[in-house]
Scaffold this motif. Structure first.
Motif, PDB file in Angstrom:
ATOM      1  N   TRP A  47       0.843  -1.196   0.000  1.00 10.97           N
ATOM      2  CA  TRP A  47       0.000   0.000   0.000  1.00 10.97           C
ATOM      3  C   TRP A  47       0.871   1.235   0.000  1.00 10.97           C
ATOM      4  CZ3 TRP A  47      -0.011   3.958   3.515  1.00 10.97           C
ATOM      5  CH2 TRP A  47      -1.051   4.892   3.399  1.00 10.97           C
ATOM      6  N   ILE A  48       0.544   2.241  -0.837  1.00 10.93           N
ATOM      7  CA  ILE A  48       1.355   3.451  -0.852  1.00 10.93           C
ATOM      8  C   ILE A  48       0.550   4.734  -0.603  1.00 10.93           C
ATOM      9  CG2 ILE A  48       3.245   2.539  -2.251  1.00 10.93           C
ATOM     10  CD1 ILE A  48       1.988   3.994  -4.668  1.00 10.93           C
ATOM     11  N   SER A  49      -0.757   4.725  -0.864  1.00 15.51           N
ATOM     12  CA  SER A  49      -1.510   5.950  -0.657  1.00 15.51           C
ATOM     13  C   SER A  49      -3.000   5.664  -0.657  1.00 15.51           C
ATOM     14  CB  SER A  49      -1.186   6.964  -1.756  1.00 15.51           C
ATOM     15  OG  SER A  49      -1.842   8.191  -1.527  1.00 15.51           O
ATOM     16  N   THR A  69       1.375  12.447  -5.146  1.00 12.60           N
ATOM     17  CA  THR A  69       0.135  13.110  -4.746  1.00 12.60           C
ATOM     18  C   THR A  69      -1.055  12.348  -5.310  1.00 12.60           C
ATOM     19  OG1 THR A  69       1.224  15.273  -4.744  1.00 12.60           O
ATOM     20  CG2 THR A  69      -1.188  15.248  -4.789  1.00 12.60           C
ATOM     21  N   ILE A  70      -1.950  11.936  -4.420  1.00 11.81           N
ATOM     22  CA  ILE A  70      -3.160  11.230  -4.824  1.00 11.81           C
ATOM     23  C   ILE A  70      -4.308  12.225  -4.904  1.00 11.81           C
ATOM     24  CG2 ILE A  70      -3.828  10.647  -2.446  1.00 11.81           C
ATOM     25  CD1 ILE A  70      -4.816   7.940  -3.464  1.00 11.81           C
ATOM     26  N   SER A  71      -5.194  12.014  -5.875  1.00 11.56           N
ATOM     27  CA  SER A  71      -6.366  12.879  -6.002  1.00 11.56           C
ATOM     28  C   SER A  71      -7.488  12.080  -6.655  1.00 11.56           C
ATOM     29  CB  SER A  71      -6.045  14.131  -6.818  1.00 11.56           C
ATOM     30  OG  SER A  71      -5.645  13.786  -8.132  1.00 11.56           O
ATOM     31  N   ARG A  72      -8.673  12.665  -6.624  1.00 10.03           N
ATOM     32  CA  ARG A  72      -9.819  11.994  -7.241  1.00 10.03           C
ATOM     33  C   ARG A  72     -10.744  13.031  -7.857  1.00 10.03           C
ATOM     34  NH1 ARG A  72     -12.515   8.655  -2.627  1.00 10.03           N
ATOM     35  NH2 ARG A  72     -14.164   8.321  -4.157  1.00 10.03           N
ATOM     36  N   ASP A  73     -11.417  12.638  -8.922  1.00  7.58           N
ATOM     37  CA  ASP A  73     -12.433  13.470  -9.555  1.00  7.58           C
ATOM     38  C   ASP A  73     -13.711  12.646  -9.573  1.00  7.58           C
ATOM     39  OD1 ASP A  73     -14.144  14.870 -11.230  1.00  7.58           O
ATOM     40  OD2 ASP A  73     -12.536  15.519 -12.554  1.00  7.58           O
ATOM     41  N   ASP A  74     -14.583  12.892  -8.600  1.00 12.18           N
ATOM     42  CA  ASP A  74     -15.789  12.084  -8.473  1.00 12.18           C
ATOM     43  C   ASP A  74     -16.727  12.262  -9.668  1.00 12.18           C
ATOM     44  OD1 ASP A  74     -16.138  12.354  -4.820  1.00 12.18           O
ATOM     45  OD2 ASP A  74     -14.823  11.136  -6.097  1.00 12.18           O
ATOM     46  N   ALA A  75     -16.681  13.416 -10.328  1.00  8.41           N
ATOM     47  CA  ALA A  75     -17.529  13.640 -11.502  1.00  8.41           C
ATOM     48  C   ALA A  75     -17.106  12.754 -12.672  1.00  8.41           C
ATOM     49  CB  ALA A  75     -17.484  15.101 -11.913  1.00  8.41           C
ATOM     50  N   LYS A  76     -15.829  12.367 -12.696  1.00 10.88           N
ATOM     51  CA  LYS A  76     -15.304  11.541 -13.786  1.00 10.88           C
ATOM     52  C   LYS A  76     -15.068  10.100 -13.365  1.00 10.88           C
ATOM     53  CE  LYS A  76     -12.982  15.337 -16.186  1.00 10.88           C
ATOM     54  NZ  LYS A  76     -11.681  15.860 -16.726  1.00 10.88           N
ATOM     55  N   ASN A  77     -15.414   9.766 -12.110  1.00  6.36           N
ATOM     56  CA  ASN A  77     -15.155   8.415 -11.593  1.00  6.36           C
ATOM     57  C   ASN A  77     -13.706   7.999 -11.819  1.00  6.36           C
ATOM     58  OD1 ASN A  77     -17.834   8.342 -10.908  1.00  6.36           O
ATOM     59  ND2 ASN A  77     -18.344   6.525 -12.110  1.00  6.36           N
ATOM     60  N   MET A  79      -9.527   8.319 -10.364  1.00  2.00           N
ATOM     61  CA  MET A  79      -8.533   8.650  -9.339  1.00  2.00           C
ATOM     62  C   MET A  79      -7.178   8.805 -10.031  1.00  2.00           C
ATOM     63  SD  MET A  79      -7.466   6.506  -5.916  1.00  2.00           S
ATOM     64  CE  MET A  79      -6.928   5.039  -6.789  1.00  2.00           C
ATOM     65  N   TYR A  80      -6.310   9.602  -9.442  1.00  2.00           N
ATOM     66  CA  TYR A  80      -5.009   9.882 -10.048  1.00  2.00           C
ATOM     67  C   TYR A  80      -3.889   9.675  -9.037  1.00  2.00           C
ATOM     68  CZ  TYR A  80      -8.121  12.297 -13.282  1.00  2.00           C
ATOM     69  OH  TYR A  80      -9.131  12.605 -14.144  1.00  2.00           O
ATOM     70  N   LEU A  81      -2.688   9.459  -9.566  1.00  2.00           N
ATOM     71  CA  LEU A  81      -1.488   9.473  -8.745  1.00  2.00           C
ATOM     72  C   LEU A  81      -0.423  10.238  -9.515  1.00  2.00           C
ATOM     73  CD1 LEU A  81      -0.284   8.440  -6.052  1.00  2.00           C
ATOM     74  CD2 LEU A  81       0.768   6.590  -7.396  1.00  2.00           C
ATOM     75  N   GLN A  82      -0.109  11.434  -9.049  1.00  2.00           N
ATOM     76  CA  GLN A  82       0.966  12.237  -9.629  1.00  2.00           C
ATOM     77  C   GLN A  82       2.255  11.843  -8.936  1.00  2.00           C
ATOM     78  OE1 GLN A  82       0.902  14.652 -12.197  1.00  2.00           O
ATOM     79  NE2 GLN A  82       3.128  14.384 -11.985  1.00  2.00           N
ATOM     80  N   MET A  83       3.195  11.348  -9.713  1.00  2.00           N
ATOM     81  CA  MET A  83       4.465  10.868  -9.162  1.00  2.00           C
ATOM     82  C   MET A  83       5.594  11.771  -9.650  1.00  2.00           C
ATOM     83  SD  MET A  83       3.954   6.753  -9.594  1.00  2.00           S
ATOM     84  CE  MET A  83       4.135   6.802 -11.372  1.00  2.00           C
ATOM     85  N   SER A  84       6.374  12.280  -8.730  1.00  2.00           N
ATOM     86  CA  SER A  84       7.494  13.155  -9.071  1.00  2.00           C
ATOM     87  C   SER A  84       8.754  12.642  -8.396  1.00  2.00           C
ATOM     88  CB  SER A  84       7.197  14.581  -8.610  1.00  2.00           C
ATOM     89  OG  SER A  84       6.003  15.063  -9.166  1.00  2.00           O
ATOM     90  N   SER A  85       9.889  13.165  -8.836  1.00  2.00           N
ATOM     91  CA  SER A  85      11.193  12.771  -8.270  1.00  2.00           C
ATOM     92  C   SER A  85      11.314  11.250  -8.209  1.00  2.00           C
ATOM     93  CB  SER A  85      11.369  13.382  -6.869  1.00  2.00           C
ATOM     94  OG  SER A  85      11.280  14.788  -6.933  1.00  2.00           O
ATOM     95  N   LEU A  86      10.965  10.610  -9.303  1.00  2.00           N
ATOM     96  CA  LEU A  86      10.945   9.154  -9.324  1.00  2.00           C
ATOM     97  C   LEU A  86      12.339   8.571  -9.181  1.00  2.00           C
ATOM     98  CD1 LEU A  86       8.176   8.703 -11.996  1.00  2.00           C
ATOM     99  CD2 LEU A  86       8.154   7.657  -9.734  1.00  2.00           C
ATOM    100  N   LYS A  87      12.400   7.426  -8.498  1.00  2.00           N
ATOM    101  CA  LYS A  87      13.656   6.734  -8.239  1.00  2.00           C
ATOM    102  C   LYS A  87      13.558   5.317  -8.811  1.00  2.00           C
ATOM    103  CE  LYS A  87      13.718   8.982  -3.696  1.00  2.00           C
ATOM    104  NZ  LYS A  87      13.784   8.749  -2.233  1.00  2.00           N
TER     105      LYS A  87
END
Length: 120
Positions: A47-49, A69-77, A79-87
């Motif tokens: 589990w990460i977020s 950064t996790i986010s969701r758009d309930d109008a569009k059903n 969910m997103y995960l913005q990943m930065s500084s990837l290793k």
């Protein structure tokens, strides 16, 4: 029928960014807490977020805190995960899942995943 479909994975160089999406159907999206999981090579699901309903409170594993950064758009059903500084250690198959950190294993409902590879 519950469906969770991830997209947006790919190959990225260390330090780069990617945004993953999770399209959901078959249930009332806005009523459900959701999580991102990942499975690295030779490892179990991690589990990460998570993002809750209502206030949309978010929580992160220490391994990704401050970079993802996790986010969701309930109008569009969706969910997103913005990943930065990837290793390179972020290399894994990423899955979206019903439930929170405390419940995702019991609910046992996640998508097929999208592959993320971090390499130069």
């Amino acid at each position: 029928q519950v469906q969770l479909v991830e997209s947006g994975g790919g190959l990225v160089q260390p330090g780069g960014s990617l945004r993953l999406s999770c399209a959901a159907s078959g249930f009332t999206f806005s009523n459900v807490a959701l999580s991102w999981l990942r499975q690295g090579p030779g490892k179990g699901l991690e589990w990460i977020s998570e993002i809750l309903t209502g206030s949309g409170s978010t929580y992160y594993a220490d391994s990704v805190k401050g970079r993802f950064t996790i986010s969701r758009d309930d109008a569009k059903n969706t969910m997103y995960l913005q990943m930065s500084s990837l290793k390179p250690v972020d290399t894994a198959v990423y899955h979206c899942s019903h439930g929170s950190e405390a419940t995702w294993t019991r609910l046992g409902s996640w998508g097929q995943g999208t592959q993320v590879a971090v390499s130069s």
